[in-house]
Write an enzyme that holds these catalytic residues in place. Structure first.
Site, PDB file in Angstrom:
ATOM      1  N   LYS A   1      10.994  11.124   1.797  1.00 17.00           N
ATOM      2  CA  LYS A   1      12.061  10.091   1.818  1.00 17.00           C
ATOM      3  C   LYS A   1      12.731  10.044   3.192  1.00 17.00           C
ATOM      4  O   LYS A   1      13.073  11.072   3.764  1.00 17.00           O
ATOM      5  CB  LYS A   1      13.093  10.372   0.715  1.00 17.00           C
ATOM      6  CG  LYS A   1      14.113   9.264   0.594  1.00 17.00           C
ATOM      7  CD  LYS A   1      14.839   9.302  -0.732  1.00 17.00           C
ATOM      8  CE  LYS A   1      15.896   8.213  -0.816  1.00 17.00           C
ATOM      9  NZ  LYS A   1      15.329   6.866  -0.754  1.00 17.00           N
TER      10      LYS A   1
ATOM     11  N   THR B   1      15.456   0.692   0.584  1.00 17.08           N
ATOM     12  CA  THR B   1      16.799   1.249   0.799  1.00 17.08           C
ATOM     13  C   THR B   1      17.005   1.570   2.282  1.00 17.08           C
ATOM     14  O   THR B   1      16.088   1.428   3.091  1.00 17.08           O
ATOM     15  CB  THR B   1      17.000   2.523  -0.055  1.00 17.08           C
ATOM     16  OG1 THR B   1      16.009   3.477   0.322  1.00 17.08           O
ATOM     17  CG2 THR B   1      16.895   2.220  -1.522  1.00 17.08           C
TER      18      THR B   1
ATOM     19  N   ASN C   1       0.796  -1.232   0.000  1.00 12.43           N
ATOM     20  CA  ASN C   1       0.000   0.000   0.000  1.00 12.43           C
ATOM     21  C   ASN C   1       0.826   1.280   0.000  1.00 12.43           C
ATOM     22  O   ASN C   1       0.284   2.378   0.125  1.00 12.43           O
ATOM     23  CB  ASN C   1      -0.978  -0.006   1.180  1.00 12.43           C
ATOM     24  CG  ASN C   1      -2.094  -1.003   0.916  1.00 12.43           C
ATOM     25  OD1 ASN C   1      -2.510  -1.189  -0.232  1.00 12.43           O
ATOM     26  ND2 ASN C   1      -2.551  -1.683   1.954  1.00 12.43           N
TER      27      ASN C   1
ATOM     28  N   THR D   1      20.716   5.013  -3.929  1.00 13.79           N
ATOM     29  CA  THR D   1      21.261   5.122  -5.292  1.00 13.79           C
ATOM     30  C   THR D   1      22.545   5.941  -5.296  1.00 13.79           C
ATOM     31  O   THR D   1      23.507   5.599  -5.991  1.00 13.79           O
ATOM     32  CB  THR D   1      20.219   5.784  -6.211  1.00 13.79           C
ATOM     33  OG1 THR D   1      19.039   5.007  -6.157  1.00 13.79           O
ATOM     34  CG2 THR D   1      20.716   5.883  -7.637  1.00 13.79           C
TER      35      THR D   1
ATOM     36  N   MET E   1       5.290   2.825  -4.011  1.00 14.65           N
ATOM     37  CA  MET E   1       5.790   1.880  -5.013  1.00 14.65           C
ATOM     38  C   MET E   1       4.929   0.619  -5.095  1.00 14.65           C
ATOM     39  O   MET E   1       4.713   0.082  -6.184  1.00 14.65           O
ATOM     40  CB  MET E   1       7.258   1.511  -4.712  1.00 14.65           C
ATOM     41  CG  MET E   1       8.265   2.559  -5.120  1.00 14.65           C
ATOM     42  SD  MET E   1       8.054   3.147  -6.805  1.00 14.65           S
ATOM     43  CE  MET E   1       8.123   1.635  -7.722  1.00 14.65           C
TER      44      MET E   1
ATOM     45  N   HIS F   1      15.446  14.392  -3.621  1.00 13.11           N
ATOM     46  CA  HIS F   1      14.254  13.546  -3.539  1.00 13.11           C
ATOM     47  C   HIS F   1      13.111  14.287  -2.855  1.00 13.11           C
ATOM     48  O   HIS F   1      13.324  15.321  -2.220  1.00 13.11           O
ATOM     49  CB  HIS F   1      14.544  12.253  -2.761  1.00 13.11           C
ATOM     50  CG  HIS F   1      15.276  11.227  -3.569  1.00 13.11           C
ATOM     51  ND1 HIS F   1      16.645  11.190  -3.643  1.00 13.11           N
ATOM     52  CD2 HIS F   1      14.815  10.220  -4.352  1.00 13.11           C
ATOM     53  CE1 HIS F   1      17.008  10.192  -4.437  1.00 13.11           C
ATOM     54  NE2 HIS F   1      15.917   9.577  -4.884  1.00 13.11           N
TER      55      HIS F   1
ATOM     56  N   SER G   1      18.672  -4.116  -5.353  1.00 16.18           N
ATOM     57  CA  SER G   1      19.209  -2.979  -6.081  1.00 16.18           C
ATOM     58  C   SER G   1      18.615  -1.707  -5.510  1.00 16.18           C
ATOM     59  O   SER G   1      17.405  -1.620  -5.317  1.00 16.18           O
ATOM     60  CB  SER G   1      18.883  -3.094  -7.576  1.00 16.18           C
ATOM     61  OG  SER G   1      19.296  -1.903  -8.220  1.00 16.18           O
ATOM     62  N   ALA G   2      19.491  -0.742  -5.228  1.00 10.78           N
ATOM     63  CA  ALA G   2      19.027   0.532  -4.668  1.00 10.78           C
ATOM     64  C   ALA G   2      18.244   1.313  -5.710  1.00 10.78           C
ATOM     65  O   ALA G   2      17.542   2.263  -5.378  1.00 10.78           O
ATOM     66  CB  ALA G   2      20.220   1.342  -4.202  1.00 10.78           C
TER      67      ALA G   2
HETATM   68  N1  LIG Z   1      15.182   0.322  -5.398  1.00 13.26           N
HETATM   69  C1  LIG Z   1      14.466   1.266  -6.016  1.00 13.26           C
HETATM   70  O1  LIG Z   1      14.520   1.443  -7.236  1.00 13.26           O
HETATM   71  C2  LIG Z   1      13.544   2.133  -5.200  1.00 13.26           C
HETATM   72  C3  LIG Z   1      12.693   3.060  -5.823  1.00 13.26           C
HETATM   73  C4  LIG Z   1      11.780   3.756  -5.034  1.00 13.26           C
HETATM   74  C5  LIG Z   1      11.748   3.555  -3.663  1.00 13.26           C
HETATM   75  N2  LIG Z   1      12.634   2.682  -3.090  1.00 13.26           N
HETATM   76  C6  LIG Z   1      12.619   2.389  -1.661  1.00 13.26           C
HETATM   77  O2  LIG Z   1      11.524   1.519  -1.399  1.00 13.26           O
HETATM   78  C7  LIG Z   1      11.015   1.770  -0.084  1.00 13.26           C
HETATM   79  C8  LIG Z   1       9.516   2.099  -0.187  1.00 13.26           C
HETATM   80  O3  LIG Z   1       9.337   3.273  -0.947  1.00 13.26           O
HETATM   81  P1  LIG Z   1       7.909   3.969  -1.098  1.00 13.26           P
HETATM   82  O4  LIG Z   1       8.147   5.278  -1.748  1.00 13.26           O
HETATM   83  O5  LIG Z   1       6.947   3.014  -1.709  1.00 13.26           O
HETATM   84  O6  LIG Z   1       7.558   4.201   0.462  1.00 13.26           O
HETATM   85  P2  LIG Z   1       6.130   4.306   1.161  1.00 13.26           P
HETATM   86  O7  LIG Z   1       6.424   4.851   2.528  1.00 13.26           O
HETATM   87  O8  LIG Z   1       5.169   5.014   0.289  1.00 13.26           O
HETATM   88  O9  LIG Z   1       5.659   2.773   1.274  1.00 13.26           O
HETATM   89  C9  LIG Z   1       6.183   1.847   2.186  1.00 13.26           C
HETATM   90  C10 LIG Z   1       5.034   0.913   2.576  1.00 13.26           C
HETATM   91  O10 LIG Z   1       5.601  -0.122   3.380  1.00 13.26           O
HETATM   92  C11 LIG Z   1       4.661  -0.394   4.387  1.00 13.26           C
HETATM   93  N3  LIG Z   1       5.263  -1.088   5.523  1.00 13.26           N
HETATM   94  C12 LIG Z   1       5.755  -0.588   6.696  1.00 13.26           C
HETATM   95  N4  LIG Z   1       6.113  -1.584   7.513  1.00 13.26           N
HETATM   96  C13 LIG Z   1       5.861  -2.751   6.844  1.00 13.26           C
HETATM   97  C14 LIG Z   1       6.016  -4.116   7.186  1.00 13.26           C
HETATM   98  N5  LIG Z   1       6.489  -4.498   8.378  1.00 13.26           N
HETATM   99  N6  LIG Z   1       5.654  -5.053   6.278  1.00 13.26           N
HETATM  100  C15 LIG Z   1       5.145  -4.682   5.076  1.00 13.26           C
HETATM  101  N7  LIG Z   1       4.951  -3.398   4.709  1.00 13.26           N
HETATM  102  C16 LIG Z   1       5.322  -2.437   5.586  1.00 13.26           C
HETATM  103  C17 LIG Z   1       4.090   0.984   4.781  1.00 13.26           C
HETATM  104  O11 LIG Z   1       2.845   0.878   5.480  1.00 13.26           O
HETATM  105  C18 LIG Z   1       3.938   1.609   3.413  1.00 13.26           C
HETATM  106  O12 LIG Z   1       2.664   1.374   2.857  1.00 13.26           O
HETATM  107  C19 LIG Z   1      11.880   2.902   0.475  1.00 13.26           C
HETATM  108  O13 LIG Z   1      12.943   2.323   1.211  1.00 13.26           O
HETATM  109  C20 LIG Z   1      12.419   3.591  -0.764  1.00 13.26           C
HETATM  110  O14 LIG Z   1      13.627   4.299  -0.537  1.00 13.26           O
HETATM  111  C21 LIG Z   1      13.512   1.962  -3.828  1.00 13.26           C
END
Ligand SMILES: NC(=O)c1ccc[n+]([C@@H]2O[C@H](COP(=O)([O-])OP(=O)(O)OC[C@H]3O[C@@H](n4cnc5c(N)ncnc54)[C@H](O)[C@@H]3O)[C@@H](O)[C@H]2O)c1
Length: 254
Positions: A147, A87, A10, A154, A13, A143, A109-110
């Site tokens: 964040k 990340t 939810n 990255t 991403m 960002h 991958s970051a």
């Molecule tokens: N590798 C990549 O290309 C890339 C790209 C974008 C974001 N990210 C990373 O991905 C992560 C999520 O990003 P986002 O923008 O979607 O964040 P976000 O805060 O919108 O979403 C994170 C979700 O994880 C949920 N969550 C929290 N605790 C949890 C648990 N114990 N089990 C399952 N779900 C749980 C939250 O309720 C939330 O809905 C961040 O660490 C971000 O930096 C990585």
């Protein structure tokens, strides 16, 4: 049909992946995991991965660093490959990722975008030419205001990519405040900007005495990460234990 378990379903991403999978004929989300749920997904959502009793072929994770330990334990127990995109993992957690990869297939991958993965290669090539000519290396990233980690995963991955070429000779400078001293030759400095809805910008600067070269990447939409993660899941779901990279996913797609 490849059965995906979406960890962090939810979040921003998680919802991008949910939308992309709806239009995908090769994959489906069979379960989501998120402590927050508004009941709007067309798959069951569990508040914790340990409670998920639905069979899947692969997990895609975009959650929170605190959730990653439980996720790795679950994937090892269920023998499930995992695409780890969260990340801000600690050193101890990175070791746990390594341990888990001895039991199941792990791709961490970051940054899942094609452009950033190409940029990693380009900065490595540029550094090979410029570092010995006295160019200083700095990474500037920007960002959105939500964040949590800084600098971005990255930004660190871009520096790591350069550092690999020099057998780890560079150290990283995350905070120059309070230090009244010149920068070191073997230093990569980081600056992190946080504001508004910026999806993600990364600049790697090679600053010489009378010229500066900047290699940049700008993300305009989160879809680039979602598409990369989905491609990674399709690549990983039938792989045996080990560490895999986005470079391999891109190479396979040709
Ligand atoms: N590798 C990549 O290309 C890339 C790209 C974008 C974001 N990210 C990373 O991905 C992560 C999520 O990003 P986002 O923008 O979607 O964040 P976000 O805060 O919108 O979403 C994170 C979700 O994880 C949920 N969550 C929290 N605790 C949890 C648990 N114990 N089990 C399952 N779900 C749980 C939250 O309720 C939330 O809905 C961040 O660490 C971000 O930096 C990585």
């Amino acid at each position: 049909m490849i059965r995906i378990i979406m960890h962090g379903c939810n979040g921003r991403m998680g919802q991008v992946i949910s939308r992309l999978v709806e239009e995908d004929t090769e994959a489906t989300i069979v379960a989501g995991v998120d402590p927050f749920d508004n009941g709007k997904n067309n798959y069951p959502v569990f508040s914790d991965i340990a409670k998920c009793d639905i069979e899947g072929d692969v997990v895609i994770d975009f959650s929170n660093a605190k959730a990653v330990d439980g996720l790795l334990a679950y994937c090892v127990k269920k023998q499930l490959p995992v695409v780890l995109c969260t990340t801000g993992l600690s050193k101890e957690q990175l070791e746990k990722v390594e341990e888990a990869s001895r039991e199941v297939a792990v791709l961490r991958s970051a940054n899942m975008s094609l452009g950033i993965n190409l940029l990693m290669d380009l900065v490595k090539k540029a550094a090979k030419v410029l570092a010995d000519e006295g160019f200083d290396i700095e990474v500037v990233e920007k960002h959105h205001r939500h964040k949590l980690d800084a600098p971005s995963g990255t930004a660190i991955a871009l520096a790591d990519s350069i550092n690999e070429e020099f057998d780890g000779a560079y150290h990283y400078e995350f905070d120059r405040t309070g230090k009244r001293q010149e920068r070191d030759d073997k230093e990569i400095g980081f600056s992190a900007v946080r504001g508004g809805s910026i999806v993600g910008e990364h600049d790697v600067l090679f600053a010489g005495m009378d010229e500066v070269i900047t290699l940049s990447h700008t993300a305009y939409s989160r879809d680039i990460f979602g598409k990369g993660a989905l491609a990674a899941a399709k690549f990983l779901y039938d792989k045996k234990a080990g560490r895999y990279t986005m470079t391999e996913v891109i190479a396979q797609k040709g």
